[in-house]
Design a protein around this motif. Structure first.
Motif, PDB file in Angstrom:
ATOM      1  N   ASN A 160      40.352  37.289  35.969  1.00 43.12           N
ATOM      2  CA  ASN A 160      38.979  37.749  36.142  1.00 43.12           C
ATOM      3  C   ASN A 160      38.138  36.552  36.572  1.00 43.12           C
ATOM      4  N   TYR A 161      37.472  36.654  37.725  1.00 45.50           N
ATOM      5  CA  TYR A 161      36.607  35.566  38.185  1.00 45.50           C
ATOM      6  C   TYR A 161      35.541  36.171  39.087  1.00 45.50           C
ATOM      7  N   SER A 162      34.640  35.338  39.584  1.00 48.89           N
ATOM      8  CA  SER A 162      33.599  35.855  40.468  1.00 48.89           C
ATOM      9  C   SER A 162      33.468  34.978  41.699  1.00 48.89           C
ATOM     10  N   ILE A 163      33.065  35.602  42.805  1.00 48.21           N
ATOM     11  CA  ILE A 163      32.802  34.897  44.060  1.00 48.21           C
ATOM     12  C   ILE A 163      31.398  35.287  44.515  1.00 48.21           C
ATOM     13  N   GLY A 164      30.499  34.300  44.583  1.00 47.98           N
ATOM     14  CA  GLY A 164      29.127  34.583  45.006  1.00 47.98           C
ATOM     15  C   GLY A 164      28.445  35.613  44.153  1.00 47.98           C
ATOM     16  N   GLY A 165      28.778  35.621  42.855  1.00 46.52           N
ATOM     17  CA  GLY A 165      28.169  36.566  41.933  1.00 46.52           C
ATOM     18  C   GLY A 165      28.841  37.914  41.879  1.00 46.52           C
ATOM     19  N   VAL A 166      29.847  38.132  42.738  1.00 46.37           N
ATOM     20  CA  VAL A 166      30.589  39.402  42.738  1.00 46.37           C
ATOM     21  C   VAL A 166      31.829  39.234  41.882  1.00 46.37           C
ATOM     22  N   GLU A 167      31.929  40.029  40.844  1.00 50.58           N
ATOM     23  CA  GLU A 167      33.027  39.876  39.892  1.00 50.58           C
ATOM     24  C   GLU A 167      34.317  40.460  40.454  1.00 50.58           C
ATOM     25  N   GLN A 168      35.394  39.682  40.342  1.00 50.48           N
ATOM     26  CA  GLN A 168      36.725  40.120  40.749  1.00 50.48           C
ATOM     27  C   GLN A 168      37.562  40.309  39.486  1.00 50.48           C
ATOM     28  N   LYS A 169      37.943  41.524  39.210  1.00 50.81           N
ATOM     29  CA  LYS A 169      38.663  41.813  37.969  1.00 50.81           C
ATOM     30  C   LYS A 169      40.142  42.015  38.238  1.00 50.81           C
ATOM     31  N   GLY A 170      40.944  41.291  37.450  1.00 52.75           N
ATOM     32  CA  GLY A 170      42.386  41.494  37.509  1.00 52.75           C
ATOM     33  C   GLY A 170      43.024  41.066  38.808  1.00 52.75           C
ATOM     34  N   ALA A 171      42.449  40.060  39.494  1.00 56.74           N
ATOM     35  CA  ALA A 171      43.037  39.595  40.752  1.00 56.74           C
ATOM     36  C   ALA A 171      44.396  38.955  40.483  1.00 56.74           C
ATOM     37  N   PHE A 172      45.396  39.321  41.292  1.00 55.92           N
ATOM     38  CA  PHE A 172      46.767  38.859  41.081  1.00 55.92           C
ATOM     39  C   PHE A 172      47.062  37.636  41.936  1.00 55.92           C
ATOM     40  N   PHE A 173      47.692  36.623  41.326  1.00 56.14           N
ATOM     41  CA  PHE A 173      48.146  35.436  42.047  1.00 56.14           C
ATOM     42  C   PHE A 173      49.585  35.161  41.642  1.00 56.14           C
TER      43      PHE A 173
END
Length: 424
Positions: free
Chosen positions: A60-73
């Motif tokens: 879970n992280y954010s880019i430019g204030g837009v939250e990214q949930k559960g992004a897989f790496f």
């Protein structure tokens, strides 16, 4: 003094409030950036790893204030991971002199008097704590300090810390240094702490008293608990060479009056029979600078360090420390330590609920994991969060009391985590 029962009741109240706070934090969500992920393409992402399997992660992280949930790496994309980078509470430790050119003041001159001013501020038992005073002693001894002025500005705090503070002041400070209180504001537990010092000076706006105890839904302490605290403060009054009637009138709604003999000797009464009425029946006593001086409770009123030096009876004191614009006294290494303590414990206290929420969420995820690998990942997260809590408690022990944690709580948690990793 037998005040264990009072401590337990107070701790129980605070623990109840803490539990409610944890629930509020849990409802607020999980948006604390603690993990830093370095990717092989050069990107650095800050957020929270919510799942990890064989080196691959979900973040879970954010880019430019837009939250990214559960992004897989995938594991192959990841260079390295720094975990809980913002979580560790500031450390606590003895105050040490700089080992450079200012490690020690030059040798004492004959007749030289050295002094420091140290501030006690914030909540008694948290920012205003015995451990911070203890950590300053080696430096004070190394610098051959003669006079310690404790400048006090506190609205009170935890009853459980008062006896600990008394022990440090009586057994350490009063035996090693001329220790005096300089009162800006000492209310409730702050006044009760200061009461063991024989010399109390006021600032012009100073106040001292209102030492009522509370429990439950802000219910005034009564019964056995009240009697125990009254007894505790009778002993403190004797130690500070003060009439016990004064503190009693600060603790319960008893009047206070006194007679003054021709030679200036004062006789105190917890009635209104004295010639001079200080506190009428039905009120809790709080001194201001004028009333404290009139009845000789204070040794005088000082608005500056120069005035205080004169009241202390010295023609000159070498007040150790650096002169800082806006400060009314030099800032010594001991005072820097007191300020660092307050900053550190405040930071840890502010984050403490977050530590618990993250730990509990990791445990819950581990308990609901689908297989042993996934469970191991969440148990690993839980252990990291638990270690942060342990470091905070090691640095600032009273945080555990505020949470109502039993002595064996950490042992219980480690055993529970070990059990989760055993095959069913």
């Amino acid at each position: 003094m037998k005040i264990k029962g009072i401590m337990q009741r107070l701790t129980g109240l605070v623990a109840g409030l803490t539990l409610a706070s944890v629930m509020l934090f849990a409802m607020a969500g999980n948006a604390w950036a603690e993990d830093k992920v370095y990717l092989k393409d050069g990107r650095v992402l800050e957020g929270e790893i919510i799942r990890e399997v064989n080196g691959s992660i979900w973040l879970n992280y954010s880019i430019g204030g837009v939250e990214q949930k559960g992004a897989f790496f995938a594991a192959g994309q990841i260079e390295k991971i720094e975990r809980d980078v913002d979580s560790a509470p500031p450390p606590s430790g003895p105050i040490k002199a700089d080992r450079g050119s200012t490690a020690k003041v030059s040798a004492k001159r004959p007749g030289e008097v050295r002094g420091v001013v140290m501030t006690l501020e914030g909540t008694v038992g948290i920012q205003f704590a015995a451990k911070a005073l203890e950590e300053a002693i080696p430096w004070l001894e190394e610098q051959e300090v003669d006079v310690v002025v404790l400048k006090i500005n506190s609205g009170g705090g935890l009853l459980l810390e008062i006896q600990v503070l008394h022990d440090v002041l009586i057994n350490e400070y009063k035996k090693k240094f001329r220790t005096v209180a300089w009162i800006e504001s000492a209310i409730s537990a702050a006044a009760m702490t200061s009461h063991v010092l024989e010399e109390v000076y006021f600032m012009p706006e100073g106040n001292y008293g209102a030492c009522t105890g509370w429990s439950g839904a802000l219910k005034a302490m009564e019964g056995r608990g009240l009697e125990e605290v009254l007894y505790l403060m009778e002993g403190a009054s004797a130690e500070g060479k003060k009439a016990y009637q004064i503190m009693r009138s600060m603790q319960i709604e008893e009047p206070l009056s006194y007679n003054k003999s021709k030679d200036g000797e004062i006789t105190w009464y917890n009635t209104e029979e004295g010639e001079f009425l200080v506190n009428p029946s039905g009120r809790i006593l709080t001194f201001d600078a004028v009333s404290a001086a009139e009845c000789k409770f204070s040794k005088g009123t000082a608005d500056s360090l120069e005035e205080l030096t004169r009241l202390l009876g010295y023609p000159e004191v070498n007040w150790l420390g650096k002169h800082v614009p806006g400060e009314i006294f030099p800032i010594s290494k001991a005072e820097e330590g007191m300020r660092a303590w307050r900053k550190g414990v405040t930071t840890a206290e502010d984050k403490f609920q977050v530590y618990f929420v993250k730990y509990n969420m990791s445990v819950q995820n581990a308990q609901g994991a689908r297989d042993i690998d996934e469970r191991g990942m969440f148990v690993g997260q839980a252990r990291r969060h638990l270690s942060v809590i342990q470091r905070a408690v090691k640095n600032y022990p009273n945080l555990a009391l505020l949470q109502g944690l039993p002595d064996d709580w950490f042992e219980q948690q480690h055993e529970m985590l070990r059990d989760l990793m055993r095959d069913p």
